[in-house]
Write an enzyme that holds these catalytic residues in place. Structure first.
Site, short mmCIF file in Angstrom:
data_model
loop_
_atom_site.label_atom_id
_atom_site.label_comp_id
_atom_site.label_asym_id
_atom_site.label_seq_id
_atom_site.Cartn_x
_atom_site.Cartn_y
_atom_site.Cartn_z
N TYR A 241 0.88 -1.17 0.00
CA TYR A 241 0.00 0.00 0.00
C TYR A 241 0.90 1.21 0.00
O TYR A 241 1.82 1.30 0.83
CB TYR A 241 -0.89 0.02 1.25
CG TYR A 241 -2.15 -0.78 1.07
CD1 TYR A 241 -3.08 -0.42 0.11
CD2 TYR A 241 -2.41 -1.88 1.87
CE1 TYR A 241 -4.24 -1.16 -0.06
CE2 TYR A 241 -3.57 -2.62 1.69
CZ TYR A 241 -4.48 -2.24 0.73
OH TYR A 241 -5.62 -2.96 0.55
N ASP A 269 -6.02 -0.83 -6.60
CA ASP A 269 -7.48 -0.79 -6.67
C ASP A 269 -8.12 -0.27 -5.38
O ASP A 269 -9.30 -0.46 -5.14
CB ASP A 269 -8.05 -2.18 -7.01
CG ASP A 269 -7.62 -3.24 -6.00
OD1 ASP A 269 -7.04 -2.88 -4.95
OD2 ASP A 269 -7.87 -4.44 -6.26
N HIS A 362 -9.82 -7.28 -5.70
CA HIS A 362 -9.58 -7.19 -4.26
C HIS A 362 -10.60 -8.05 -3.48
O HIS A 362 -11.17 -7.62 -2.48
CB HIS A 362 -9.70 -5.72 -3.84
CG HIS A 362 -8.89 -5.32 -2.66
ND1 HIS A 362 -7.86 -4.42 -2.74
CD2 HIS A 362 -8.95 -5.67 -1.36
CE1 HIS A 362 -7.35 -4.23 -1.54
NE2 HIS A 362 -7.98 -4.98 -0.68
C1 PPY Z 1 -8.69 -5.12 2.87
O1 PPY Z 1 -9.27 -5.15 3.96
O2 PPY Z 1 -9.28 -5.36 1.83
C2 PPY Z 1 -7.31 -4.80 2.78
O3 PPY Z 1 -6.77 -4.81 1.74
C3 PPY Z 1 -6.55 -4.50 3.95
C4 PPY Z 1 -6.75 -3.19 4.50
C5 PPY Z 1 -7.02 -3.14 5.82
C6 PPY Z 1 -7.17 -1.92 6.39
C7 PPY Z 1 -7.02 -0.79 5.63
C8 PPY Z 1 -6.75 -0.86 4.32
C9 PPY Z 1 -6.62 -2.08 3.73
#
Ligand code: PPY
Length: 504
Positions: A241, A269, A362
């Site tokens: 991220y 995404d 995702h």
């Molecule tokens: C998701 O929950 O889909 C993730 O990719 C992990 C996440 C968890 C918390 C903040 C951003 C992403």
């Protein structure tokens, strides 16, 4: 890191139990979080619940281990607590929790777990509700989440016969690294919500079965802990991220490269987190009912906060194609975009010299009504062949798919259509949430056995023989064809719920 190295008694900590002065203990260290209360992404209320107490058990699953060190200035690190004097936080064991403990005691033995759906059914029964809600939730009406699996039902096999399939081999290479199966363990956050060892369960099982683990940015375990736990030569990838503060991202990426990570999967995404209502409703219902009555709507409860949203504010929505050269300048790791959903973006990634793309939505957790990765795969293969003369699978530009995979049969369909490998996420979370390391070990063994059988039944001795001619994908793009329902999958699917009247 503690500024003074001072030893503080539990009694002294306990006196700082209010909004005016709030100390907490995490892993034996005392922190003054008074000034941080209103900045806490998860809200102040949860911290105040542990004011003056040991918050480790609550903290661990939902924070990266170094979160406090990163966010609190050193002068707020007050010292070490004297362990003899810490007050135990009395946790009331509710009837609901007792019932859950009974269900844990009554789990079937692993030999009764025959497929990946089984893990999901057990996980749903034994996981704490909040954890289940976070792992299983998906965006909006969860249409894409279900479509991800359903799309595989619109692809049918054209197997070949009378080929000597005494020996079958489904091993492959991913970004040039050997993998015993054409799949990898994809990144999923907050592993300790499901099991105290979190992502370590995956690292160990990946080593045992010769598959590659993609470490998530938001792992519950520290990045270095997961790298340290790998066996010599074990390959790991990293999911990224991108932080608004690029210096943080640069440091993380370069550290990962130094630690031997073999591929960087940049998530593209999730400029904003999707609306996961199962997760949101969980949080909402856990709030103090007095604050959520119709008479008290002064927004005391932040309804937007599921477990995920609470910790997502660092992600940069400004990430753009023009950042790609910067990534290429800070690392030599192969760069892969994770979350590509149409051929135009896949083509652009190829033209920029990236190593591949993950065709993914995702896990249905972002934009609802995104198409499944397997459907997007077909158009990407077609257009990159037509426009750049590429054939797939391709060593130089690799296509990956994730979402909805429950069987080796699904994986092989993606391989036939040109994918190098497929990412599997939730099924492994469910496996360790219900049985720890042994669960993931068993899940991978099930997949191994399924691959062996499917290769023989397809008449394919190696993955090179799993070719486009072996599948009929002519209905894949039609979203209305009727196929037999998948009862195992469907019975695991827990319907979303409407808001409910308060109990009177
Ligand atoms: C998701 O929950 O889909 C993730 O990719 C992990 C996440 C968890 C918390 C903040 C951003 C992403």
């Amino acid at each position: 890191m503690s500024s003074s190295g001072r030893v503080i008694s539990g009694k002294e900590v306990a006196q700082h139990n209010s909004r005016e002065s709030c100390w907490i203990i995490v892993h034996g260290k005392v922190y003054d979080v008074t000034e941080f209360l209103d900045d806490h992404p998860g809200g102040s209320k949860i911290i105040l619940k542990y004011a003056g107490k040991d918050a480790t058990a609550e903290y661990d699953p939902i924070h990266p281990p170094d979160a406090i060190k990163t966010h609190l200035p050193p002068e707020k690190h007050l010292g070490d607590v004297d362990p003899q004097t810490v007050l135990k936080v009395e946790v009331e064991v509710t009837d609901q929790e007792k019932a859950r403990m009974d269900r844990i005691a009554n789990r079937p033995s692993l030999s009764e777990i025959l497929n990946l759906h089984d893990f999901e059914a057990i996980a749903r029964a034994v996981m704490p509700e909040k954890a289940w809600a976070y792992y299983s939730s998906a965006a909006d009406d969860e249409i894409t989440n279900r479509e991800n699996h359903a799309a595989y039902h619109r692809i049918w096999w054209r197997p070949r016969i009378l080929r000597d399939v005494t020996h079958v081999d489904w091993s492959t290479t991913i970004l040039g690294h050997p993998s015993k199966m054409p799949l990898y363990i994809t990144a999923t956050a907050l592993g300790k919500l499901g099991h105290p060892d979190g992502e370590l369960n995956l690292t160990k099982a990946a080593a045992k079965h010769g598959v590659i683990q993609m470490i998530p940015t938001l792992a519950s375990c520290a990045f270095d802990e997961l790298v340290d736990a790998a066996q010599p030569g074990q390959v790991q990838f990293l999911q990224l991220y991108v932080n608004k503060d690029r210096a943080i991202t640069k440091k993380f990426v370069q550290h990962a490269e130094e630690r031997g990570i073999k591929g960087l999967f940049i998530t593209v995404d999730a400029p904003q987190l999707g609306r996961r209502e199962k997760d949101m409703r969980q949080k909402f219902e856990a709030e103090d009912p007095a604050e959520v009555t119709g008479n008290n709507q002064e927004n005391k409860v932040d309804r937007s906060q599921g477990a995920a949203r609470a910790i997502s504010s660092f992600i940069d929505p400004g990430l753009d194609w023009k950042d790609i050269p910067w990534f290429q300048s800070i690392t030599k790791m192969p760069l892969i975009l994770k979350g590509v959903q149409c051929w135009e973006d896949a083509l652009q990634a190829y033209d920029l010299g990236l190593a591949g793309v993950v065709l993914s939505n995702h896990g249905g957790r972002q934009l609802d009504f995104s198409r499944s990765g397997i459907e997007v795969l077909v158009e990407v293969v077609r257009e990159l062949r037509a426009r750049r003369g590429l054939s797939f699978p391709n060593e130089k530009f690799q296509l990956f798919v994730d979402g909805g995979v429950r069987r080796a049969n699904d994986v092989l369909k993606a391989v036939a259509l040109g994918a190098t490998a497929v990412g599997v996420g939730r099924p492994f979370l469910y496996a360790f949430s219900s049985y720890g390391f042994e669960g993931v070990d068993h899940a991978l063994q099930i997949l191994h056995d399924e691959f062996e059988m499917n290769m023989r039944l397809l008449g394919a001795r190696t993955l090179k023989e799993v070719v486009p001619e072996m599948v009929d994908a002519s209905s894949l793009q039609s979203h209305i064809v009727a196929v037999p329902g998948d009862r195992l999958y469907d019975s695991n699917y827990e319907s979303m719920q409407h808001a409910r009247l308060r109990e009177v």
